[in-house]
Write an enzyme that holds these catalytic residues in place. Structure first.
Site, mmCIF file in Angstrom:
data_model
loop_
_atom_site.group_PDB
_atom_site.id
_atom_site.type_symbol
_atom_site.label_atom_id
_atom_site.label_comp_id
_atom_site.label_asym_id
_atom_site.label_seq_id
_atom_site.Cartn_x
_atom_site.Cartn_y
_atom_site.Cartn_z
ATOM 1 N N ASN A 1 34.169 47.097 47.935
ATOM 2 C CA ASN A 1 34.579 48.424 47.457
ATOM 3 C C ASN A 1 33.758 49.522 48.178
ATOM 4 O OD1 ASN A 1 35.895 50.475 45.807
ATOM 5 N ND2 ASN A 1 36.414 48.770 44.467
ATOM 6 N N ARG A 2 33.764 50.730 47.627
ATOM 7 C CA ARG A 2 33.284 51.878 48.404
ATOM 8 C C ARG A 2 31.861 52.297 48.067
ATOM 9 N NH1 ARG A 2 38.546 51.694 47.687
ATOM 10 N NH2 ARG A 2 39.775 51.956 49.581
ATOM 11 N N HIS B 1 34.082 47.858 51.656
ATOM 12 C CA HIS B 1 34.107 46.407 51.843
ATOM 13 C C HIS B 1 33.071 45.893 52.853
ATOM 14 C CE1 HIS B 1 37.110 45.993 48.947
ATOM 15 N NE2 HIS B 1 38.203 45.998 49.682
ATOM 16 N N HIS C 1 39.321 38.371 48.029
ATOM 17 C CA HIS C 1 40.323 39.421 48.283
ATOM 18 C C HIS C 1 41.702 38.863 48.661
ATOM 19 C CE1 HIS C 1 41.952 43.292 49.350
ATOM 20 N NE2 HIS C 1 40.804 43.898 49.162
ATOM 21 N N THR C 2 42.185 37.885 47.909
ATOM 22 C CA THR C 2 43.521 37.352 48.199
ATOM 23 C C THR C 2 44.605 38.311 47.711
ATOM 24 O OG1 THR C 2 42.848 35.048 48.273
ATOM 25 C CG2 THR C 2 45.114 35.465 47.572
ATOM 26 N N TYR C 3 45.655 38.456 48.520
ATOM 27 C CA TYR C 3 46.878 39.156 48.098
ATOM 28 C C TYR C 3 47.821 38.099 47.546
ATOM 29 C CZ TYR C 3 45.287 43.183 50.814
ATOM 30 O OH TYR C 3 44.557 44.242 51.296
ATOM 31 N N ASP D 1 45.224 51.194 42.522
ATOM 32 C CA ASP D 1 44.031 50.845 43.303
ATOM 33 C C ASP D 1 42.829 51.364 42.524
ATOM 34 O OD1 ASP D 1 42.321 49.965 45.235
ATOM 35 O OD2 ASP D 1 42.917 51.401 46.781
ATOM 36 N N GLN E 1 39.072 45.270 40.369
ATOM 37 C CA GLN E 1 39.940 46.214 41.061
ATOM 38 C C GLN E 1 41.362 45.656 41.020
ATOM 39 O OE1 GLN E 1 38.433 48.940 42.450
ATOM 40 N NE2 GLN E 1 40.048 49.888 43.648
ATOM 41 N N GLU F 1 40.613 41.875 42.196
ATOM 42 C CA GLU F 1 39.289 41.699 42.798
ATOM 43 C C GLU F 1 38.218 41.840 41.729
ATOM 44 O OE1 GLU F 1 39.128 44.538 46.218
ATOM 45 O OE2 GLU F 1 41.230 44.746 45.740
#
Ligand SMILES: *[C@@H]1O[C@H](CO)[C@@H](O)[C@H](O)[C@H]1NC(C)=O
Ligand SMILES: *[C@@H]1O[C@H](CO)[C@@H](O)[C@H](O)[C@H]1NC(C)=O
Length: 348
Positions: A82-83, A108, A183-185, A249, A285, A312
């Site tokens: 994340n940021r 990330h 981080h899987t979609y 998001d 997330q 996430e």
């Protein structure tokens, strides 16, 4: 060019060609669930699970060649997922400047985070009741600007209920922030089945950490009730999607304390597949991947916006600059342990 420099460049070239040659594919199989992983980014590249009729499908988005993996698809993200606001923070009086890779911020882990490096394979056992693999990585002092040497590992194990993931990190000489993310979609209808907007989602988080336009948290913690972020009851993603400017998001503050607890349940109704995500982390997330457009994925299938969703589990974004968020600082001698379980089932 000096001799030393030439030797240096030569060594880099040798090292790079060598690491490229070290991408491997590792399969784990237990009953009718099977998963393929690679040591580039400790990434999940495929995962087959049955639908309500027993028909298998690959439910994770990805690419045909490991070289084409990018944008954190399936990978372990770190050192800090994340940021981080302004790509900087101060820890124990020392100011750290990080490499930025999203405007003025770090996302990330930076431009060459853990998802972009080659991990070592430590244990690989595809036999017996709990097939598993462990990947390890050593992140050096100053990697992307972060303080101290850090040893990281991730273990994927197929268990009776699904896939268990354990991410660990040990600070070797300096305190450092750590926030690892898987981080899987996901698309439970199958990676090539279209968008996830008709999925029914339940998120066990009564609050979110709202963000500014650059996706950095304001520092507030606000209640989801009466907002489009309310997934406390199972809700179709599309229900309030029009009210969310560019898709979901956002970080949820998970209910249910410090232990392993359910963070989210996703139900894809056509296939009947259900995935429950459990974690010991304080946040998650929820990301519906609006940015995906014309990505040529596995089998040549072209992914479009909302082709997958991410769950996430994590610490809160930019925690290192928000004293009111749970701390992500790992001290030498105190291990970071992030547990997850993806449980798969079906219902009609
Ligand atoms: C894993 O990769 C191998 C080699 O490409 C392939 O034969 C196998 O079917 C794959 N398994 C899964 C679960 O994707
Ligand atoms: C903080 O910094 C001081 C010196 O500046 C050092 O003695 C101390 O060990 C540091 N504490 C931690 C937790 O790193």
């Amino acid at each position: 060019m000096s001799k030393t420099c030439m030797l240096f460049c030569f060594t880099i070239v040798l090292f790079c060609s060598k690491t490229n040659a070290h991408f491997g594919i590792y399969e784990l199989k237990r009953g009718d669930i099977s998963v393929n992983l690679t040591n580039k980014g400790a990434t999940i590249i495929s995962l087959f699970v049955p639908d309500k009729n027993g028909k298998l499908a690959d439910v994770v988005l990805g690419f045909d060649s490991i070289e084409h993996y990018m944008r954190y698809f399936g990978a372990i993200v770190g050192r800090v997922a994340n940021r981080i606001d302004g790509a900087q923070f101060t820890l124990n009086g020392t100011h750290y400047k990080l490499a930025c890779n999203e405007g003025r911020n770090t996302v990330h882990g930076g431009p060459k985070g853990f998802s972009d490096v080659v991990w070592k394979v430590k244990n690989y056992n595809n036999k017996g009741d709990s097939p598993c693999i462990t990947f390890t990585y050593h992140s050096c002092d100053g990697d992307q600007g972060f303080p101290g040497d850090l040893d990281v590992s991730v273990t994927y194990t197929l268990v009776e209920q699904g896939l268990s993931v354990t991410m660990e990190a040990e600070a070797l000489n300096k305190p450092t922030p750590v926030n690892l993310v898987q981080h899987t979609y996901w698309n439970l209808g199958g990676h090539n089945s279209g968008d996830i907007l008709s999925n029914e989602v339940q998120i066990f988080g009564s609050n979110i950490t709202p963000i500014k336009s650059d996706k950095i948290p304001t520092g507030e913690i606000t209640c989801v009730q009466g907002t489009p972020y309310d997934f406390l009851k199972p809700t179709i993603i599309a229900a309030n999607f029009a009210d969310i400017p560019s898709g979901y998001d956002i970080n949820y503050v998970l209910d249910g304390g410090d232990g392993l607890k359910t963070a989210a349940i996703v139900h894809e109704m056509r296939s009947g597949r259900v995935m429950e995500v459990l974690t010991n982390q304080p946040g998650m997330q929820f990301f519906t991947a609006d940015f995906i457009k014309d990505f040529v994925g596995k089998g040549g299938f072209v992914y479009q916006p909302n082709a997958g969703l991410c769950l996430e589990t994590q610490g809160f974004p930019d925690a290192v600059n928000h004293p009111n968020f749970p701390s992500q600082i790992v001290f030498p001698g105190n291990k970071y342990v992030h547990r997850m379980l993806y449980k798969f089932s079906t219902k009609c």
